[in-house]
Design an enzyme around this catalytic site. Structure first.
Site, PDB file in Angstrom:
ATOM      1  CE  LYS A 194      -3.412  -2.687  -0.195  1.00 48.70           C
ATOM      2  NZ  LYS A 194      -4.190  -2.843  -1.416  1.00 48.70           N
TER       3      LYS A 194
ATOM      4  CE  LYS B 231      -5.135   4.626   5.742  1.00 42.24           C
ATOM      5  NZ  LYS B 231      -5.670   5.033   4.418  1.00 42.24           N
TER       6      LYS B 231
ATOM      7  CD  GLU C  96      -2.793   7.474   3.857  1.00 41.32           C
ATOM      8  OE1 GLU C  96      -3.947   7.454   4.309  1.00 41.32           O
ATOM      9  OE2 GLU C  96      -2.486   6.969   2.769  1.00 41.32           O
TER      10      GLU C  96
ATOM     11  CG  HIS D 276     -14.694   4.267  -0.075  1.00 42.64           C
ATOM     12  ND1 HIS D 276     -14.463   3.049   0.499  1.00 42.64           N
ATOM     13  CD2 HIS D 276     -14.067   4.244  -1.258  1.00 42.64           C
ATOM     14  CE1 HIS D 276     -13.716   2.316  -0.314  1.00 42.64           C
ATOM     15  NE2 HIS D 276     -13.480   3.023  -1.398  1.00 42.64           N
TER      16      HIS D 276
ATOM     17  CD  GLU E  68     -10.592   1.117  -2.067  1.00 45.73           C
ATOM     18  OE1 GLU E  68     -11.064  -0.010  -2.103  1.00 45.73           O
ATOM     19  OE2 GLU E  68     -10.106   1.609  -1.029  1.00 45.73           O
TER      20      GLU E  68
ATOM     21  CD  GLU F 180      -6.595   0.196   0.569  1.00 43.20           C
ATOM     22  OE1 GLU F 180      -7.229  -0.744   0.054  1.00 43.20           O
ATOM     23  OE2 GLU F 180      -6.595   0.424   1.789  1.00 43.20           O
TER      24      GLU F 180
ATOM     25  NE  ARG G  64     -11.718  -7.007  -4.961  1.00 43.17           N
ATOM     26  CZ  ARG G  64     -11.205  -6.187  -4.057  1.00 43.17           C
ATOM     27  NH1 ARG G  64      -9.885  -6.089  -3.907  1.00 43.17           N
ATOM     28  NH2 ARG G  64     -11.981  -5.428  -3.311  1.00 43.17           N
TER      29      ARG G  64
ATOM     30  NE  ARG H  38     -20.941  -5.125  -1.093  1.00 39.18           N
ATOM     31  CZ  ARG H  38     -19.627  -5.252  -0.973  1.00 39.18           C
ATOM     32  NH1 ARG H  38     -19.129  -6.089  -0.072  1.00 39.18           N
ATOM     33  NH2 ARG H  38     -18.811  -4.541  -1.727  1.00 39.18           N
TER      34      ARG H  38
HETATM   35  C1  MV4 Z   1      -8.390   6.570   5.861  1.00 42.07           C
HETATM   36  C2  MV4 Z   1      -9.404   7.247   6.570  1.00 42.07           C
HETATM   37  C3  MV4 Z   1      -9.166   8.544   6.951  1.00 42.07           C
HETATM   38  N1  MV4 Z   1      -7.994   9.124   6.647  1.00 42.07           N
HETATM   39  N2  MV4 Z   1      -7.243   7.189   5.585  1.00 42.07           N
HETATM   40  C4  MV4 Z   1     -10.552   2.323   5.626  1.00 42.07           C
HETATM   41  C5  MV4 Z   1     -10.499   1.324   4.529  1.00 42.07           C
HETATM   42  C6  MV4 Z   1      -9.212   1.563   3.843  1.00 42.07           C
HETATM   43  N3  MV4 Z   1      -9.341   1.292   2.442  1.00 42.07           N
HETATM   44  C7  MV4 Z   1      -8.883   2.971   4.134  1.00 42.07           C
HETATM   45  N4  MV4 Z   1      -9.749   3.391   5.195  1.00 42.07           N
HETATM   46  C8  MV4 Z   1      -9.696   4.651   5.682  1.00 42.07           C
HETATM   47  N5  MV4 Z   1      -8.560   5.318   5.430  1.00 42.07           N
HETATM   48  C9  MV4 Z   1      -7.051   8.439   5.982  1.00 42.07           C
HETATM   49  N6  MV4 Z   1      -5.906   9.038   5.707  1.00 42.07           N
HETATM   50  C10 MV4 Z   1     -10.599   6.569   6.828  1.00 42.07           C
HETATM   51  C11 MV4 Z   1     -10.742   5.269   6.395  1.00 42.07           C
HETATM   52  C12 MV4 Z   1     -12.006   4.671   6.701  1.00 42.07           C
HETATM   53  C13 MV4 Z   1     -12.894   4.303   5.707  1.00 42.07           C
HETATM   54  C14 MV4 Z   1     -12.571   4.428   4.360  1.00 42.07           C
HETATM   55  C15 MV4 Z   1     -13.441   4.044   3.393  1.00 42.07           C
HETATM   56  C16 MV4 Z   1     -14.662   3.498   3.749  1.00 42.07           C
HETATM   57  C17 MV4 Z   1     -14.986   3.349   5.056  1.00 42.07           C
HETATM   58  C18 MV4 Z   1     -14.105   3.743   6.055  1.00 42.07           C
HETATM   59  C19 MV4 Z   1     -14.466   3.596   7.385  1.00 42.07           C
HETATM   60  C20 MV4 Z   1     -13.616   3.988   8.365  1.00 42.07           C
HETATM   61  C21 MV4 Z   1     -12.367   4.513   8.022  1.00 42.07           C
END
Ligand code: MV4
Length: 449
Positions: free
Chosen positions: A116, A158, A200, A208, A275, A288, A292, A338
């Site tokens: 990542k 992370k 981060e 998202h 993403e 990210e 897939r 879902r």
């Molecule tokens: C974050 C964030 C806030 N700030 N990164 C969670 C899943 C992973 N793909 C990345 N995630 C997050 N990264 C920063 N710098 C908050 C999340 C996150 C989140 C992201 C997407 C969908 C749902 C989430 C739920 C909680 C936290």
């Protein structure tokens, strides 16, 4: 074009891939575990091979077993679906070595996006905005303390090998950095066998948003717009839609073009998802990339009219993007719920035999499922029962259509998330598009213990 494809998956996505192959005139081979002997993907494939006992590690995740099945049945290609071996670079390499086409990007690209911190670095270098943070893994507590002071608070630690929300830790003040760094490394080592972590800036209430892309083997890449995936709980998505009610036409055009330019630089091929987190002020930050096909791909199919699985197969066979997808125009709005075999309040999995199953139909309704009226939801695999997908001329119509479809969806014998979906679709904030990644926490009172 391929003659025969092995589907290295189960459940609704295995059926979905078999549907695409049938429409392309390609023969199919199903693989199955002992628990899936009577599953529909086995029934609808042209051939089927048992690859082991129920546990995934002994069957769907067992690379030698899957490759043996592919060799015995003499297939040209393997479609990994999502989960299981779909983002396993070693598996993609074994396919290459066995002269079987892996339906995904090059193994090297899978590996890049799987690390990542490296994905972050490469995508930033390719021109995408990333959340302010460390350029790579952080060596020790001192380095973490120093980086934290530069990034500011709150921040998030992370796991390099993480993704999808696993192995993350939020830090709100300087005094917590060292401890959180140690714990995060320990947890990452336990979970992934790789302790490396990076830092981060933490965004408090992001949306998202993810862009769907397709690339061919001749250097062309297109984007098919974004999906809104903020309605989730504990990193499990519940509802996805396309387009996002939070993204304006100009932002879509701009981010779509930047995503395409970045992936052309990397030499991306096949289907993929980029993403982003979107801040309250509308800024996008790459987090990210998934290499897939995703669970929620149907909402993109509904608004673009592009069959993403057929496109994956044709592109992997060497066809040009311009021939497979001549143009992309977005039409209307699509939502996916879902339906999981879970208690809708506690989210505890509810495995067992169905006693009744009546999926809704009618105009603008699609149900992707491998379940039938006396199917057994096995405790061995994920708890997805069905994806209920609707299309409408606009978001308001899609919401009304989803609400009536949810009313008419009958699943008996197990608990499902249908009641939760009815509640979300009835919510005023959801209806007005005021959603972020904390929506479900706000909607649900604390779960009964
Ligand atoms: C974050 C964030 C806030 N700030 N990164 C969670 C899943 C992973 N793909 C990345 N995630 C997050 N990264 C920063 N710098 C908050 C999340 C996150 C989140 C992201 C997407 C969908 C749902 C989430 C739920 C909680 C936290």
């Amino acid at each position: 074009m391929f003659r025969k494809i092995l589907v290295a998956n189960r459940g609704e996505i295995a059926l979905r891939i078999i549907c695409a192959c049938k429409e392309l005139g390609i023969r199919t081979v199903a693989v199955y575990s002992e628990a899936d002997r009577n599953a529909l993907h086995v029934r609808f494939a042209d051939e089927a091979v048992c690859i082991g006992p129920p546990r995934s590690v002994d069957s769907y995740l067992n690379i030698p077993h899957v490759i043996s099945a592919a060799e015995i049945t003499d297939v040209d290609a393997i479609h990994p679906g999502y989960g299981f071996l779909s983002e396993n670079a070693n598996f993609a390499e074994v396919c290459d070595a066995s002269h079987i086409t892996f339906l995904g990007p090059r193994a090297e690209v899978i590996r890049m996006m799987g690390e990542k911190d490296r994905a972050r670095r490469e995508m930033a270098a390719a021109g995408l905005p990333v959340v302010p943070g460390t350029p790579g893994a952080v060596a020790d507590e001192d380095a973490a303390q120093k980086a934290a002071a530069e990034i500011g608070f709150p921040l998030i630690i992370k796991a390099v090998a993480g993704g999808g929300g696993r192995g993350m830790r939020i830090v709100r003040k300087p005094g917590e950095v060292a401890g959180a760094f140690r714990t995060a490394r320990h947890e990452a080592e336990q979970a992934f066998g790789v302790a490396d972590v990076y830092l981060e800036r933490f965004l408090e209430r992001p949306r998202h948003i993810e862009f769907q892309v397709l690339g061919d083997s001749h250097g062309a890449v297109i984007n098919l717009g974004e999906r809104e995936c903020s309605i989730q709980r504990r990193h499990q998505k519940l509802i996805e839609e396309a387009p996002s009610p939070g993204v304006a036409h100009r932002e879509r055009e701009e981010m779509g073009a930047r995503v395409v330019a970045a992936l052309v630089k990397i030499g991306y091929s096949g289907a993929g998802t980029v993403e982003f987190l979107m801040d309250e002020d509308g800024s996008f930050f790459f987090i990210e990339m998934n290499t897939r096909i995703q669970v929620e791909h149907p909402v993109t199919e509904m608004v673009t009219g592009v069959d993403l699985i057929k496109a994956q197969i044709r592109l992997a066979a060497g066809e040009k993007l311009a021939a497979v997808v001549p143009s992309v125009t977005l039409r209307g709005h699509s939502i996916e719920c879902r339906v999981n075999a879970e208690d809708p309040d506690t989210f505890v999995p509810s495995a067992g035999r169905l006693t009744a199953f009546h999926p809704p139909g009618g105009n603008g309704v699609r149900v992707d499922t491998a379940v039938h009226s006396d199917a057994v939801i096995s405790p061995y695999y994920d708890s997805l029962v069905a994806k209920l997908i609707v299309h409408g001329s606009d978001r308001a119509e899609a919401i009304q259509r989803m609400r009536r479809a949810l009313e008419m969806f009958v699943v008996e014998g197990i608990k499902t998330t249908i009641p939760l979906h009815r509640k979300i679709l009835a919510d005023a904030d959801f209806q007005s598009g005021k959603i972020d990644t904390h929506f479900v926490e706000r909607l649900l009172p604390l779960p009964a213990k």
